[in-house]
Design a protein around this motif. Structure first.
Motif, PDB file in Angstrom:
ATOM      1  N   SER A   1      10.470  -1.107   5.247  1.00 60.40           N
ATOM      2  CA  SER A   1      10.162   0.297   4.975  1.00 60.40           C
ATOM      3  C   SER A   1      10.467   1.106   6.224  1.00 60.40           C
TER       4      SER A   1
ATOM      5  N   THR B   1       0.815  -1.215   0.000  1.00 56.94           N
ATOM      6  CA  THR B   1       0.000   0.000   0.000  1.00 56.94           C
ATOM      7  C   THR B   1       0.851   1.267   0.000  1.00 56.94           C
ATOM      8  N   SER B   2       2.171   1.103   0.226  1.00 55.51           N
ATOM      9  CA  SER B   2       3.014   2.289   0.305  1.00 55.51           C
ATOM     10  C   SER B   2       3.283   2.855  -1.083  1.00 55.51           C
TER      11      SER B   2
ATOM     12  N   SER C   1       3.618  -8.366  10.142  1.00 57.18           N
ATOM     13  CA  SER C   1       4.125  -7.005   9.971  1.00 57.18           C
ATOM     14  C   SER C   1       4.520  -6.503  11.353  1.00 57.18           C
TER      15      SER C   1
ATOM     16  N   LYS D   1       8.567   2.576   8.190  1.00 53.16           N
ATOM     17  CA  LYS D   1       7.555   2.441   9.244  1.00 53.16           C
ATOM     18  C   LYS D   1       7.417   1.024   9.785  1.00 53.16           C
ATOM     19  N   ASN D   2       7.709   0.036   8.983  1.00 51.00           N
ATOM     20  CA  ASN D   2       7.498  -1.350   9.424  1.00 51.00           C
ATOM     21  C   ASN D   2       8.281  -2.303   8.532  1.00 51.00           C
TER      22      ASN D   2
HETATM   23  C1  LIG Z   1       3.939  -0.372   6.508  1.00 50.56           C
HETATM   24  O1  LIG Z   1       4.369   0.967   6.291  1.00 50.56           O
HETATM   25  C2  LIG Z   1       4.005   1.494   5.009  1.00 50.56           C
HETATM   26  C3  LIG Z   1       4.618   2.867   4.887  1.00 50.56           C
HETATM   27  O2  LIG Z   1       6.006   2.786   4.970  1.00 50.56           O
HETATM   28  C4  LIG Z   1       2.488   1.532   4.901  1.00 50.56           C
HETATM   29  O3  LIG Z   1       2.126   1.993   3.616  1.00 50.56           O
HETATM   30  C5  LIG Z   1       1.931   0.144   5.116  1.00 50.56           C
HETATM   31  O4  LIG Z   1       0.529   0.189   5.128  1.00 50.56           O
HETATM   32  C6  LIG Z   1       2.413  -0.428   6.434  1.00 50.56           C
HETATM   33  N1  LIG Z   1       1.980  -1.824   6.502  1.00 50.56           N
HETATM   34  C7  LIG Z   1       1.339  -2.322   7.530  1.00 50.56           C
HETATM   35  C8  LIG Z   1       0.941  -3.731   7.417  1.00 50.56           C
HETATM   36  O5  LIG Z   1       1.088  -1.663   8.519  1.00 50.56           O
END
Ligand SMILES: *[C@@H]1O[C@H](CO)[C@@H](O)[C@H](O)[C@H]1NC(C)=O
Ligand SMILES: *[C@@H]1O[C@H](CO)[C@@H](O)[C@H](O)[C@H]1NC(C)=O
Ligand SMILES: *[C@@H]1O[C@H](CO)[C@@H](O)[C@H](O)[C@H]1NC(C)=O
Ligand SMILES: *[C@@H]1O[C@H](CO)[C@@H](O)[C@H](O)[C@H]1NC(C)=O
Ligand SMILES: *[C@@H]1O[C@H](CO)[C@@H](O)[C@H](O)[C@H]1NC(C)=O
Ligand SMILES: *[C@@H]1O[C@H](CO)[C@@H](O)[C@H](O)[C@H]1NC(C)=O
Length: 386
Positions: A249, A39-40, A264, A251-252
């Protein structure tokens, strides 16, 4: 009502057809950047593909070497591992853990050997490839012979890495694909930044362990937020050929098996540039388990694919990126941003990117580009046919 649902169905079917038909396979030279299908919206600058599926000329299962010193000193098992395509990207390891054995931290001497990394003929029934790469770990009385290769570049800074692989063999080993950075202060657990995929061959075949290290603190307590004991999709236990994917990424870190998200972790995500490492090992300890003398386990890989960013001056940190870095920086200098956006997910040919959006002209993008492929073509056809 019936008409409407038929129309909807046609719309979906033709949408998929339109999309596949309109995405053009291109070479990496024609791509300025890559989007993945998570989704990023962040894109990556570089793409690498290592294909072990048709390497019959190199296929040979090397005989195991019983002496730990000879094993560590052994040659690469074939010229494939001496070729620039391999050596520019990966370093086969020869290190051992004698330090931690001497200090009493782990019971069994582990010795990495180039002899345990080889190309093997695929003798499966209905084989899905001619050959694959095998990483072998096997137990001798006095030591564990193991396999590891590490990326030459330590400058990966966020990536999506995939391997089409399986793990087979006896309990008491670990196979892994991970990012790694060690700031070198061994007194501090937090000097290590690491996102892991680990398969323990003693575990049930539908369980894979995913971790953002460290998974325990200085007092020796587990950090539950750092790790997941995930369940594989049905029919994709770790003995089966599956695409194992790790997206690191800012964030995760998110892991997928055959395109399905299985874990995740947003806790303790690695921050700094890192290496990418693959291995198959055991040290007789609690985590890996203790292999029976004479038994073996294998990580077998048909291909590895990575899209990633590198830090710093890509031209000096990683020779292979020169072309991409140059064309990207040219594109940026022109004030056009990333012009040719490619995908490695939506391609019919694994390893060959497709062009999602070209730079030819802004107007033609709208008329002939994604708009037609995803919406207008199927809509027109559906209307015409009904
Ligand atoms: C992980 O982080 C990305 C942004 O870096 C975000 O788009 C994505 O939704 C996140 N995935 C989850 C499973 O939280
Ligand atoms: C990769 O680098 C490009 C160019 O610097 C940047 O726009 C993009 O956001 C980066 N991607 C990630 C996932 O950090
Ligand atoms: C293990 O590594 C140490 C330190 O590099 C080296 O002195 C020793 O010879 C190695 N042992 C084997 C079995 O390769
Ligand atoms: C994961 O869970 C299974 C039980 O569901 C267990 O047998 C296995 O040892 C666990 N793995 C780890 C690494 O904790
Ligand atoms: C993303 O692409 C992979 C192939 O790389 C595919 O298996 C998966 O189903 C796709 N996921 C989505 C949500 O489209
Ligand atoms: C590990 O296995 C070896 C060889 O099978 C055996 O001699 C040793 O006692 C085992 N160690 C532990 C801690 O189970």
């Amino acid at each position: 009502m019936a008409n409407l649902s038929l129309q909807t169905l046609l719309f979906i079917v033709l949408g998929v057809l339109g999309r596949v038909a309109c995405l053009k396979e291109v070479s990496d030279r024609q791509c300025n950047c890559y989007l993945t299908n998570d989704t990023s919206k962040n894109y990556f600058t570089t793409h690498d593909f290592f294909d072990f599926r048709a390497l019959s000329q190199y296929a040979k299962v090397s005989s195991p070497i019983a002496d730990p010193y000879d094993s560590s000193d052994a040659d690469e098992t074939s010229n494939y591992f001496l070729d620039d395509h391999w050596t520019n990207a990966w370093g086969i390891q020869r290190w051992n853990n004698s330090d931690t054995v001497d200090s009493g931290d782990v019971p069994v001497l582990l010795v990495n050997s180039p002899n345990n990394i080889y190309i093997e003929n695929n003798e499966d029934e209905d084989a899905s490839s001619e050959t694959f790469l095998t990483m072998r770990t096997l137990r001798y009385k006095d030591y564990q012979s193991a396999a590891e290769f590490e990326s030459i570049s330590k400058a990966y800074h966020f990536l999506s890495v995939r391997m089409y692989a399986r793990t087979i063999g006896a309990p008491g080993a670990v196979t892994a694909m991970f990012t790694y950075r060690d700031d070198g202060d061994s007194t501090k657990l937090t000097s290590v930044q690491e996102s892991d995929l680990e398969i323990r061959t003693m575990d049930p075949k539908d369980k894979v362990q995913y971790t953002n290290q460290p998974s325990y603190n200085a007092a020796g307590y587990d950090i539950p937020q750092s790790t997941r004991n995930a369940t594989t999709p049905v029919q994709a236990d770790w003995t089966q050929w599956s695409v194992h994917r790790m997206d690191w990424s800012p964030k995760n870190t998110t892991w997928y098996i055959d395109g399905r998200q299985v874990a995740s972790i947003a806790f303790q995500v690695p921050r700094d540039p890192s290496q990418v490492i693959f291995n198959a090992w055991s040290d007789g300890g609690e985590w890996s388990g203790n292999m029976t003398i004479g038994s073996e386990a294998y990580l077998q890989i048909q291909w590895i694919e990575i899209v990633y960013n590198s830090t710093g001056d890509a031209k000096t940190t990683d020779k292979r990126n020169e072309d991409t870095a140059l064309s990207l920086s040219n594109a940026k200098r022109d004030g056009e941003g990333c012009q040719n956006i490619c995908s490695i997910d939506d391609t019919p040919t694994t390893g060959t990117p497709v062009l999602l959006q070209g730079a030819a002209s802004k107007i033609s993008d709208h008329i002939l580009g994604l708009g037609v492929a995803y919406v207008w073509l199927p809509l027109l056809l559906a209307t015409f046919l009904i």
